[in-house]
Design a protein around this motif. Structure first.
Motif, PDB file in Angstrom:
ATOM      1  N   GLN A   1      -0.463   0.182 -13.763  1.00 14.60           N
ATOM      2  CA  GLN A   1      -1.613   0.677 -13.236  1.00 14.60           C
ATOM      3  C   GLN A   1      -2.761  -0.623 -13.171  1.00 14.60           C
ATOM      4  OE1 GLN A   1      -1.782   4.404 -11.980  1.00 14.60           O
ATOM      5  NE2 GLN A   1      -0.064   3.188 -11.803  1.00 14.60           N
ATOM      6  N   SER A   2      -2.418  -1.507 -13.968  1.00 15.73           N
ATOM      7  CA  SER A   2      -3.404  -2.656 -13.814  1.00 15.73           C
ATOM      8  C   SER A   2      -2.901  -3.681 -12.759  1.00 15.73           C
ATOM      9  CB  SER A   2      -3.174  -3.365 -15.060  1.00 15.73           C
ATOM     10  OG  SER A   2      -1.826  -3.677 -15.366  1.00 15.73           O
ATOM     11  N   LYS A   3      -2.182  -3.259 -11.544  1.00 16.32           N
ATOM     12  CA  LYS A   3      -1.335  -4.105 -10.852  1.00 16.32           C
ATOM     13  C   LYS A   3      -2.376  -4.817  -9.945  1.00 16.32           C
ATOM     14  CE  LYS A   3      -0.861  -0.141  -7.781  1.00 16.32           C
ATOM     15  NZ  LYS A   3      -0.563   1.110  -8.650  1.00 16.32           N
TER      16      LYS A   3
ATOM     17  N   THR B   1      -0.155 -20.179 -26.758  1.00 17.73           N
ATOM     18  CA  THR B   1       0.016 -18.735 -26.452  1.00 17.73           C
ATOM     19  C   THR B   1      -0.074 -18.744 -24.762  1.00 17.73           C
ATOM     20  OG1 THR B   1      -1.255 -18.131 -28.545  1.00 17.73           O
ATOM     21  CG2 THR B   1      -1.113 -16.542 -26.659  1.00 17.73           C
ATOM     22  N   PRO B   2       1.203 -18.267 -24.180  1.00 21.48           N
ATOM     23  CA  PRO B   2       0.896 -18.023 -22.745  1.00 21.48           C
ATOM     24  C   PRO B   2       0.014 -16.699 -22.408  1.00 21.48           C
ATOM     25  CG  PRO B   2       3.055 -18.071 -23.648  1.00 21.48           C
ATOM     26  CD  PRO B   2       2.263 -17.993 -24.632  1.00 21.48           C
ATOM     27  N   ARG B   3      -0.733 -16.778 -21.334  1.00 20.23           N
ATOM     28  CA  ARG B   3      -1.265 -15.869 -20.804  1.00 20.23           C
ATOM     29  C   ARG B   3      -1.253 -15.924 -19.290  1.00 20.23           C
ATOM     30  NH1 ARG B   3      -6.764 -13.498 -22.578  1.00 20.23           N
ATOM     31  NH2 ARG B   3      -7.909 -13.245 -21.181  1.00 20.23           N
ATOM     32  N   GLY B   4      -1.007 -14.319 -19.053  1.00 23.18           N
ATOM     33  CA  GLY B   4      -1.380 -13.977 -17.607  1.00 23.18           C
ATOM     34  C   GLY B   4      -2.791 -13.610 -17.447  1.00 23.18           C
ATOM     35  N   ALA B   5      -2.826 -12.389 -17.017  1.00 24.70           N
ATOM     36  CA  ALA B   5      -4.549 -11.783 -16.701  1.00 24.70           C
ATOM     37  C   ALA B   5      -5.158 -11.412 -17.928  1.00 24.70           C
ATOM     38  CB  ALA B   5      -4.304 -10.907 -15.506  1.00 24.70           C
ATOM     39  N   GLY B   6      -4.482 -11.387 -18.976  1.00 19.49           N
ATOM     40  CA  GLY B   6      -5.252 -10.750 -20.211  1.00 19.49           C
ATOM     41  C   GLY B   6      -5.417  -9.228 -19.997  1.00 19.49           C
ATOM     42  N   SER B   7      -4.546  -8.696 -19.385  1.00 23.32           N
ATOM     43  CA  SER B   7      -4.682  -7.127 -19.243  1.00 23.32           C
ATOM     44  C   SER B   7      -4.011  -6.441 -20.082  1.00 23.32           C
ATOM     45  CB  SER B   7      -4.263  -6.696 -17.828  1.00 23.32           C
ATOM     46  OG  SER B   7      -2.926  -6.600 -17.572  1.00 23.32           O
ATOM     47  N   GLY B   8      -3.067  -6.774 -21.069  1.00 23.50           N
ATOM     48  CA  GLY B   8      -2.314  -6.659 -22.076  1.00 23.50           C
ATOM     49  C   GLY B   8      -3.092  -5.533 -23.018  1.00 23.50           C
ATOM     50  N   LEU B   9      -2.600  -4.397 -23.571  1.00 19.16           N
ATOM     51  CA  LEU B   9      -2.988  -3.484 -24.417  1.00 19.16           C
ATOM     52  C   LEU B   9      -2.549  -3.402 -25.885  1.00 19.16           C
ATOM     53  CD1 LEU B   9      -3.456  -0.505 -21.687  1.00 19.16           C
ATOM     54  CD2 LEU B   9      -5.028  -1.820 -22.722  1.00 19.16           C
TER      55      LEU B   9
ATOM     56  N   ALA C   1       6.874  -4.558 -18.663  1.00 23.86           N
ATOM     57  CA  ALA C   1       5.708  -3.570 -18.190  1.00 23.86           C
ATOM     58  C   ALA C   1       6.578  -2.574 -17.527  1.00 23.86           C
ATOM     59  CB  ALA C   1       4.816  -4.178 -17.418  1.00 23.86           C
ATOM     60  N   GLY C   2       5.991  -1.139 -17.568  1.00 23.62           N
ATOM     61  CA  GLY C   2       6.644  -0.070 -16.646  1.00 23.62           C
ATOM     62  C   GLY C   2       5.459   0.474 -15.791  1.00 23.62           C
ATOM     63  N   GLY C   3       5.117   1.658 -15.953  1.00 23.66           N
ATOM     64  CA  GLY C   3       4.236   2.284 -14.765  1.00 23.66           C
ATOM     65  C   GLY C   3       4.871   3.665 -14.638  1.00 23.66           C
TER      66      GLY C   3
ATOM     67  N   GLY D   1       3.205 -11.600 -17.210  1.00 24.84           N
ATOM     68  CA  GLY D   1       2.813 -10.680 -18.165  1.00 24.84           C
ATOM     69  C   GLY D   1       3.652  -9.508 -18.267  1.00 24.84           C
ATOM     70  N   ASN D   2       3.972  -9.006 -16.932  1.00 28.95           N
ATOM     71  CA  ASN D   2       4.974  -7.969 -16.645  1.00 28.95           C
ATOM     72  C   ASN D   2       6.237  -8.307 -17.303  1.00 28.95           C
ATOM     73  OD1 ASN D   2       3.731  -7.125 -13.397  1.00 28.95           O
ATOM     74  ND2 ASN D   2       3.053  -7.092 -15.256  1.00 28.95           N
ATOM     75  N   ILE D   3       6.901  -9.409 -16.936  1.00 27.27           N
ATOM     76  CA  ILE D   3       8.045  -9.538 -17.457  1.00 27.27           C
ATOM     77  C   ILE D   3       8.185  -9.643 -18.925  1.00 27.27           C
ATOM     78  CG2 ILE D   3      10.102 -11.484 -17.559  1.00 27.27           C
ATOM     79  CD1 ILE D   3       9.076 -11.984 -14.587  1.00 27.27           C
TER      80      ILE D   3
ATOM     81  N   VAL E   1       7.825 -20.089 -22.182  1.00 27.40           N
ATOM     82  CA  VAL E   1       6.783 -19.907 -21.275  1.00 27.40           C
ATOM     83  C   VAL E   1       7.458 -19.809 -19.945  1.00 27.40           C
ATOM     84  CG1 VAL E   1       4.642 -20.753 -19.823  1.00 27.40           C
ATOM     85  CG2 VAL E   1       5.288 -21.723 -22.103  1.00 27.40           C
ATOM     86  N   ILE E   2       7.340 -18.669 -19.300  1.00 25.80           N
ATOM     87  CA  ILE E   2       8.051 -18.277 -17.983  1.00 25.80           C
ATOM     88  C   ILE E   2       7.290 -18.875 -16.891  1.00 25.80           C
ATOM     89  CG2 ILE E   2       8.829 -16.296 -16.552  1.00 25.80           C
ATOM     90  CD1 ILE E   2       9.034 -14.603 -18.991  1.00 25.80           C
ATOM     91  N   VAL E   3       8.019 -19.876 -16.169  1.00 25.94           N
ATOM     92  CA  VAL E   3       7.327 -20.370 -15.078  1.00 25.94           C
ATOM     93  C   VAL E   3       7.599 -19.771 -13.404  1.00 25.94           C
ATOM     94  CG1 VAL E   3       6.589 -22.508 -16.224  1.00 25.94           C
ATOM     95  CG2 VAL E   3       8.768 -22.329 -15.094  1.00 25.94           C
TER      96      VAL E   3
ATOM     97  N   CYS F   1      -2.857  -7.645 -13.075  1.00 25.00           N
ATOM     98  CA  CYS F   1      -1.583  -8.363 -13.949  1.00 25.00           C
ATOM     99  C   CYS F   1      -0.959  -9.308 -13.226  1.00 25.00           C
ATOM    100  CB  CYS F   1      -1.079  -6.954 -14.709  1.00 25.00           C
ATOM    101  SG  CYS F   1      -0.044  -6.003 -13.612  1.00 25.00           S
ATOM    102  N   THR F   2      -0.256 -10.176 -14.115  1.00 23.54           N
ATOM    103  CA  THR F   2       0.610 -11.027 -13.396  1.00 23.54           C
ATOM    104  C   THR F   2       2.066 -10.708 -13.651  1.00 23.54           C
ATOM    105  OG1 THR F   2       0.709 -12.656 -15.565  1.00 23.54           O
ATOM    106  CG2 THR F   2      -1.082 -12.861 -13.890  1.00 23.54           C
ATOM    107  N   LEU F   3       3.096 -11.514 -12.788  1.00 31.58           N
ATOM    108  CA  LEU F   3       4.512 -11.202 -12.951  1.00 31.58           C
ATOM    109  C   LEU F   3       4.969 -11.774 -14.297  1.00 31.58           C
ATOM    110  CD1 LEU F   3       5.785 -12.015  -9.459  1.00 31.58           C
ATOM    111  CD2 LEU F   3       5.454  -9.793 -10.475  1.00 31.58           C
TER     112      LEU F   3
END
Ligand SMILES: Cc1cc2nc3c(=O)[nH]c(=O)nc-3n(C[C@H](O)[C@H](O)[C@H](O)COP(=O)(O)OP(=O)(O)OC[C@H]3O[C@@H](n4cnc5c(N)ncnc54)[C@H](O)[C@@H]3O)c2cc1C
Length: 460
Positions: free
Chosen positions: A135-137, A69-77, A150-152, A144-146, A206-208, A140-142
């Protein structure tokens, strides 16, 4: 593969300093920032520092059929990085280099673990601009955003993350490496794999690294707060504003209750008798903004809005900071908050809010409503002041009703958070079985063993 064998092999593969396997630390990786209905600890966490590390770990996982499981900052909802089948979590935060900011081409090339605010700061120093702004900027990581598209708030004018991804470097589930797209602004060669992996929620690879499009930094910005008599007036106003050719960079809807919270800090306080509030940000040239402000004032006068406040730039940051902190503020004051993420056509916002109010009354559950109203992306938040007061099945029923209400209005089940695991049982409601079948075939072609972030997007 036994637990001891897994740890021994991974230590050998990438080195002990890149591995976490103590029970306490693994708990941190059991879920994300979402409602904690479904959590699951991994067996081990690997923190790769190079593409080669990622390739070695994925090849190992493939050989032993271990879930990754790839993980960025774990700020996902949406529970996207929850390792439902245990196995390996790949925490990408050490791969955090901004490799290039190309001032002539207006592009940036970054590793996946770059924190979004880090990129914002770096490009703004060069008078450039990367618009996506969940709003988690600050965390959060790129990657995870990609992976979630992610919007905003700025999506109304600038679109979401997907609109800025030009190319990706990806490690596929078989450990092979591919590079899609590049830093060119146009690309018309074969299938658009870049955008297949964008929004794939870590289920395909996995996006690197990513090539991203930048814009020139807008010269100026102004903030306007409009107090409306009713939700209907606010929705009509949004239509009027856009039709008048004013495209704000941000157009947020708020109900009365957060305004009471905000007023503890805002001077002079905003009128608390509004039925709805619009937080508007205009950006662009100073001349253009002044024209837009004049038009905006005229529209508000014509439509009898209760109040229009033009905030000077010195104080504007406070308003936006409070807007950004609304969710954490609610989390701090309650036992549990479940932030929903439904998008409806802009003209259907009043009908959606009405439906949500009815659901709230029927189930006797408090639901706060805010949203990126400029693009119809609404965030009803189910507020649980006391965890023991409602059962999980009651909560699920309310989530289901909210989602159904959005779909009935020709909306979608997620505008920006993704499906993850929390919404995986609802995706068929929007996509239908045929479309999910096509997605399953794509998944099977790229990840025949099903090791990459299993259990997400749809329920098997
Ligand atoms: C206070 C708060 C405000 C928020 N506001 C917004 C908002 O305005 N707009 C919005 O869109 N979201 C918002 N979010 C949700 C969240 O921040 C976003 O979904 C963000 O994009 C997740 O990034 P992350 O790095 O934390 O990813 P994670 O939560 O770690 O992971 C998200 C998904 O991406 C996958 N993933 C992560 N990195 C990679 C990679 N390198 N390769 C492949 N897959 C990967 C994971 O497997 C998972 O499926 C908010 C969250 C919070 C807590």
């Amino acid at each position: 593969m036994t637990f001891n064998g897994l740890i021994r092999d991974l230590k050998k593969t990438v080195g002990s300093s890149k591995i976490i396997f103590s029970n306490e630390e693994l708990q941190v990786y059991a879920g994300d920032a979402s409602y904690d209905l479904i959590n699951h600890t991994p067996d081990v966490v690997v923190l790769p520092e190079t593409v080669d590390d990622v390739i070695k770990v994925v090849r190992y996982a493939k050989a032993y059929k271990v879930a990754i499981t790839p993980r960025g900052a774990g700020s996902g909802l949406a529970g996207g990085c929850t390792p439902l089948s245990g196995g390996i979590v790949l925490d990408m935060k050490r791969m955090n280099a901004i490799i290039e900011i190309n001032r002539t081409n207006l592009t940036a090339t970054c590793e996946a673990g770059v924190v979004l605010a880090q990129l914002h700061r770096a490009v703004e120093k060069e008078k450039l601009f990367y618009p996506p702004d969940p709003q988690s900027k600050s965390i959060c990581t790129l990657g995870g955003n990609i992976s979630t598209r992610a919007g905003g708030p700025r999506a109304i004018k600038y679109g979401t993350t997907g609109h800025y991804v030009l190319g990706l470097e990806i490690v596929l589930p078989d450990g092979e490496f591919i590079k899609t797209g590049n830093i060119c602004l146009k690309h018309s060669v074969g299938y658009d794999l870049t955008h297949l992996f964008t929004g794939a929620e870590g289920t395909l690879g996995v996006i690197v690294k990513a090539d991203l499009r930048l814009l020139p930094k807008p010269e100026s910005q102004r903030t306007v707060i409009i107090t409306c008599e009713s939700v209907q007036q606010a929705a009509d106003l949004i239509g009027d504003i856009v039709r008048a050719g004013i495209i704000p960079s941000t157009l947020e809807y708020l109900s009365r209750s957060p305004i009471k919270l905000f007023n503890k800090n805002i001077k002079p306080p905003l009128k608390e008798d509004g039925g709805a509030y619009l937080f508007v940000k205009l950006d662009g040239s100073k001349v253009g903004i002044n024209d837009d402000l004049k038009k905006l004032e005229e529209i508000c006068t014509e439509t009898n809005s209760i109040d229009i406040r033009i905030v000077d730039n010195k104080n504007a940051a406070l308003y936006w900071q409070m807007r950004a902190n609304l969710y954490p503020m609610m989390v701090a004051q309650n036992d549990k908050i479940i932030p929903e993420d439904v998008t409806v056509p802009r003209d259907k916002i009043p009908a959606f809010i009405e439906k949500v109010k009815k659901i709230s009354e029927y189930y006797k559950m408090k639901i706060g409503i805010s949203g990126h109203a400029g693009d119809g992306n609404m965030h009803p938040s189910i507020i649980i002041p006391d965890r023991d007061k409602h059962t999980e099945s009651e909560i699920l029923m309310v989530i289901h009703e909210i989602i159904k209400s959005g779909l009935d209005l020709r909306g979608n089940i997620s505008g920006e958070h993704g499906v993850g695991v929390l919404k995986s049982e609802f995706s068929y409601l929007e996509l239908g079985e045929r479309q999910i079948e096509v997605m399953k075939r794509i998944k099977k072609a790229i990840d025949p063993q099903g090791i990459m972030n299993p259990g997400k997007i749809w329920k098997n």
